[in-house]
Design an enzyme around this catalytic site. Structure first.
Site, PDB file in Angstrom:
ATOM      1  N   ASP A   1       0.410 -40.092   3.886  1.00  0.00           N
ATOM      2  CA  ASP A   1       0.881 -40.801   2.814  1.00  0.00           C
ATOM      3  C   ASP A   1       1.304 -40.101   1.452  1.00  0.00           C
ATOM      4  O   ASP A   1       0.273 -39.173   1.104  1.00  0.00           O
ATOM      5  CB  ASP A   1       0.022 -42.073   2.426  1.00  0.00           C
ATOM      6  CG  ASP A   1       0.757 -43.114   1.687  1.00  0.00           C
ATOM      7  OD1 ASP A   1       2.091 -43.113   1.670  1.00  0.00           O
ATOM      8  OD2 ASP A   1       0.096 -44.241   0.970  1.00  0.00           O
TER       9      ASP A   1
ATOM     10  N   ASN B   1       4.324 -38.874   0.398  1.00  0.00           N
ATOM     11  CA  ASN B   1       5.667 -37.901   0.421  1.00  0.00           C
ATOM     12  C   ASN B   1       6.369 -38.237  -0.866  1.00  0.00           C
ATOM     13  O   ASN B   1       7.049 -37.141  -1.364  1.00  0.00           O
ATOM     14  CB  ASN B   1       6.401 -38.032   1.786  1.00  0.00           C
ATOM     15  CG  ASN B   1       5.675 -37.482   2.633  1.00  0.00           C
ATOM     16  OD1 ASN B   1       4.674 -37.062   2.619  1.00  0.00           O
ATOM     17  ND2 ASN B   1       6.029 -37.845   4.157  1.00  0.00           N
TER      18      ASN B   1
ATOM     19  N   ARG C   1      12.939 -38.635  -2.825  1.00  0.00           N
ATOM     20  CA  ARG C   1      11.933 -38.912  -1.942  1.00  0.00           C
ATOM     21  C   ARG C   1      11.831 -38.158  -0.555  1.00  0.00           C
ATOM     22  O   ARG C   1      11.140 -37.862  -0.177  1.00  0.00           O
ATOM     23  CB  ARG C   1      11.933 -40.642  -1.707  1.00  0.00           C
ATOM     24  CG  ARG C   1      11.593 -41.528  -2.725  1.00  0.00           C
ATOM     25  CD  ARG C   1      11.641 -42.770  -2.428  1.00  0.00           C
ATOM     26  NE  ARG C   1      10.814 -42.964  -1.291  1.00  0.00           N
ATOM     27  CZ  ARG C   1       9.390 -43.397  -1.196  1.00  0.00           C
ATOM     28  NH1 ARG C   1       8.758 -43.339  -2.423  1.00  0.00           N
ATOM     29  NH2 ARG C   1       8.828 -43.454  -0.268  1.00  0.00           N
TER      30      ARG C   1
ATOM     31  N   HIS D   1       9.388 -35.916   2.233  1.00  0.00           N
ATOM     32  CA  HIS D   1       9.341 -36.324   3.691  1.00  0.00           C
ATOM     33  C   HIS D   1       9.574 -34.881   4.604  1.00  0.00           C
ATOM     34  O   HIS D   1       9.022 -34.765   5.320  1.00  0.00           O
ATOM     35  CB  HIS D   1      10.331 -37.426   4.488  1.00  0.00           C
ATOM     36  CG  HIS D   1      10.201 -38.701   3.883  1.00  0.00           C
ATOM     37  ND1 HIS D   1       8.969 -39.302   3.626  1.00  0.00           N
ATOM     38  CD2 HIS D   1      10.951 -39.457   3.267  1.00  0.00           C
ATOM     39  CE1 HIS D   1       9.012 -40.523   2.876  1.00  0.00           C
ATOM     40  NE2 HIS D   1      10.298 -40.489   2.847  1.00  0.00           N
TER      41      HIS D   1
ATOM     42  N   LEU E   1      -4.472 -29.675  23.131  1.00  0.00           N
ATOM     43  CA  LEU E   1      -4.360 -30.452  22.120  1.00  0.00           C
ATOM     44  C   LEU E   1      -3.504 -31.641  22.414  1.00  0.00           C
ATOM     45  O   LEU E   1      -2.262 -31.407  22.898  1.00  0.00           O
ATOM     46  CB  LEU E   1      -4.167 -30.021  20.678  1.00  0.00           C
ATOM     47  CG  LEU E   1      -3.790 -31.115  19.620  1.00  0.00           C
ATOM     48  CD1 LEU E   1      -4.930 -31.580  19.027  1.00  0.00           C
ATOM     49  CD2 LEU E   1      -2.784 -30.344  18.468  1.00  0.00           C
TER      50      LEU E   1
ATOM     51  N   ARG F   1      -6.736 -40.552   5.317  1.00  0.00           N
ATOM     52  CA  ARG F   1      -5.530 -41.257   4.468  1.00  0.00           C
ATOM     53  C   ARG F   1      -5.269 -40.326   3.431  1.00  0.00           C
ATOM     54  O   ARG F   1      -6.278 -40.351   2.343  1.00  0.00           O
ATOM     55  CB  ARG F   1      -5.514 -42.483   4.130  1.00  0.00           C
ATOM     56  CG  ARG F   1      -4.341 -43.124   3.498  1.00  0.00           C
ATOM     57  CD  ARG F   1      -3.921 -44.464   3.340  1.00  0.00           C
ATOM     58  NE  ARG F   1      -2.752 -44.773   2.990  1.00  0.00           N
ATOM     59  CZ  ARG F   1      -2.229 -45.814   3.339  1.00  0.00           C
ATOM     60  NH1 ARG F   1      -2.618 -46.871   3.942  1.00  0.00           N
ATOM     61  NH2 ARG F   1      -0.626 -46.344   2.647  1.00  0.00           N
TER      62      ARG F   1
ATOM     63  N   SER G   1      -3.248 -50.039   6.331  1.00  0.00           N
ATOM     64  CA  SER G   1      -1.773 -50.330   6.512  1.00  0.00           C
ATOM     65  C   SER G   1      -1.302 -50.488   7.999  1.00  0.00           C
ATOM     66  O   SER G   1      -0.265 -49.903   8.403  1.00  0.00           O
ATOM     67  CB  SER G   1      -0.886 -49.216   5.935  1.00  0.00           C
ATOM     68  OG  SER G   1      -1.305 -49.072   4.639  1.00  0.00           O
TER      69      SER G   1
HETATM   70  C1  IPE Z   1       1.924 -46.029   5.819  1.00  0.00           C
HETATM   71  O1  IPE Z   1       2.353 -45.559   4.729  1.00  0.00           O
HETATM   72  C2  IPE Z   1       2.512 -45.725   6.903  1.00  0.00           C
HETATM   73  C3  IPE Z   1       2.770 -44.419   7.204  1.00  0.00           C
HETATM   74  C4  IPE Z   1       2.289 -43.332   6.504  1.00  0.00           C
HETATM   75  C5  IPE Z   1       3.715 -43.786   8.231  1.00  0.00           C
HETATM   76  P1  IPE Z   1       2.874 -46.356   3.715  1.00  0.00           P
HETATM   77  O2  IPE Z   1       3.294 -45.703   2.155  1.00  0.00           O
HETATM   78  O3  IPE Z   1       4.058 -47.202   4.308  1.00  0.00           O
HETATM   79  O4  IPE Z   1       1.939 -47.468   3.340  1.00  0.00           O
HETATM   80  P2  IPE Z   1       1.868 -48.913   2.306  1.00  0.00           P
HETATM   81  O5  IPE Z   1       2.855 -49.540   2.432  1.00  0.00           O
HETATM   82  O6  IPE Z   1       1.631 -47.976   0.925  1.00  0.00           O
HETATM   83  O7  IPE Z   1       0.550 -49.431   2.655  1.00  0.00           O
HETATM   84  C1  IPE Z   2       4.334 -41.418   3.716  1.00  0.00           C
HETATM   85  O1  IPE Z   2       4.827 -41.079   2.375  1.00  0.00           O
HETATM   86  C2  IPE Z   2       5.582 -41.299   4.939  1.00  0.00           C
HETATM   87  C3  IPE Z   2       5.982 -42.508   5.279  1.00  0.00           C
HETATM   88  C4  IPE Z   2       5.892 -43.859   5.146  1.00  0.00           C
HETATM   89  C5  IPE Z   2       7.159 -42.485   6.248  1.00  0.00           C
HETATM   90  P1  IPE Z   2       5.354 -42.294   1.638  1.00  0.00           P
HETATM   91  O2  IPE Z   2       7.127 -42.287   1.597  1.00  0.00           O
HETATM   92  O3  IPE Z   2       4.850 -43.544   1.713  1.00  0.00           O
HETATM   93  O4  IPE Z   2       5.362 -41.698   0.286  1.00  0.00           O
HETATM   94  P2  IPE Z   2       4.690 -42.462  -1.161  1.00  0.00           P
HETATM   95  O5  IPE Z   2       3.637 -43.523  -0.805  1.00  0.00           O
HETATM   96  O6  IPE Z   2       5.745 -43.434  -1.766  1.00  0.00           O
HETATM   97  O7  IPE Z   2       4.463 -41.491  -2.089  1.00  0.00           O
HETATM   98 MG    MG Z   3       3.291 -44.444   0.781  1.00  0.00          MG
END
Ligand code: IPE
Ligand code: IPE
Ligand code: MG
Length: 255
Positions: free
Chosen positions: A26, A28, A39, A43, A137, A191, A199
């Site tokens: 999480d 990105n 954004r 990713h 792995l 996380r 989540s």
């Molecule tokens: C959780 O991240 C899912 C992934 C990393 C794929 P999110 O960024 O979507 O989670 P919430 O919505 O903040 O809980």
């Molecule tokens: C996690 O990063 C990747 C996915 C959920 C696909 P986010 O896209 O949730 O990044 P933030 O939480 O908005 O910074």
């Molecule tokens: Mg996120």
């Protein structure tokens, strides 16, 4: 059958190196925003981090790595971002499968693939088949995955496939149908990105997993950060419901 006992029914074998690490990648979006970038740039950078973490797991002889790439709730994001994530996922797969295979990595995808394009599904299944015998792995990507979805689909399969199902079915009956049925329960959950929540990731399997949360954003996560998580894990006393005294006695009896 799951590679190891259910942690709520038996005390698993515990080593100083986690056998299975599960990660919610999480942060990105925030990483990109901090750099005034879109954004999706976050990713893209996140994929690089995955490569580094796979390498670090191999070097540490960690046999199972599972990463959350797209949750069943992530469809709620803007259509543009969802579509970019799908493209990135497909592109990365196309690029990496051969390399994974060369590195003796077994590749798996868990999640509800029915929403994916048939071409992607075929590609995933082919990659899984190609790498099925690899032993170094097991790298699993959770894509359109949700912990509740997993328990529900397992329940459905169990009920349709075992007509004679006893009403007093137990954990093992169900666990057999969970999508991670080939892996031991995660020892360590990480996380990144500062949020302290699950989540809807591996709800069933995280029952006794050691949880580690870091503020580091996923694109900044690296081998050193992984090492910190493992060190934190090594300092935990995993009691599985027992007292501390019982745990220590059991550990010293094992030598
Ligand atoms: C959780 O991240 C899912 C992934 C990393 C794929 P999110 O960024 O979507 O989670 P919430 O919505 O903040 O809980
Ligand atoms: C996690 O990063 C990747 C996915 C959920 C696909 P986010 O896209 O949730 O990044 P933030 O939480 O908005 O910074
Ligand atoms: Mg996120």
């Amino acid at each position: 059958m799951p590679q190891g006992p259910s942690s709520t029914r038996e005390i698993p074998e515990i080593g100083s190196i986690p056998r299975h690490i599960a990660i919610i990648m999480d942060g990105n979006g925030r990483w990109a925003r901090n750099r005034f970038m879109p954004r999706v740039a976050g990713h893209q950078q996140g994929v690089e981090t995955v490569r580094g973490v796979i390498k670090a797991c191999i070097e540490r002889e960690i046999p199972y790595l599972t990463v959350f790439a797209f949750s069943s709730e992530n469809w709620r994001r803007p259509a543009e971002e969802v579509s970019y994530l799908m493209q990135l996922f497909t592109g990365a797969l196309e690029q990496e499968i051969t390399k994974l295979h060369e590195n003796q990595i077994r590749f798996k995808v868990i999640g509800d693939l029915s929403k994916f394009e048939p071409k992607i599904i075929e590609f995933i299944r082919a990659g899984e088949q190609l790498t099925a015998e690899n032993k170094r792995l097991t790298f699993t990507i959770a894509a359109n995955y949700g912990g509740r979805w997993d328990i529900m689909q397992a329940m459905r399969k169990m009920m349709t496939q075992s007509a004679e199902l006893p009403l007093n079915f137990d954990e093992e009956n169900l666990a057999r149908y969970l999508s991670l049925n080939y892996a031991p329960e995660p020892d360590l959950f990480i996380r990144t990105g500062g949020e302290c929540r699950i989540s809807n990731f591996l709800l069933w399997q995280l029952a006794y997993t050691e949880l580690y949360f870091t503020d580091t954003l996923w694109p900044d996560f690296n081998e050193h950060e992984l090492e910190l998580a493992i060190q934190s894990y090594q300092q935990r006393e995993r009691r599985f419901g027992r007292t501390s005294e019982q745990t220590r006695t059991a550990m010293s009896a094992k030598g």
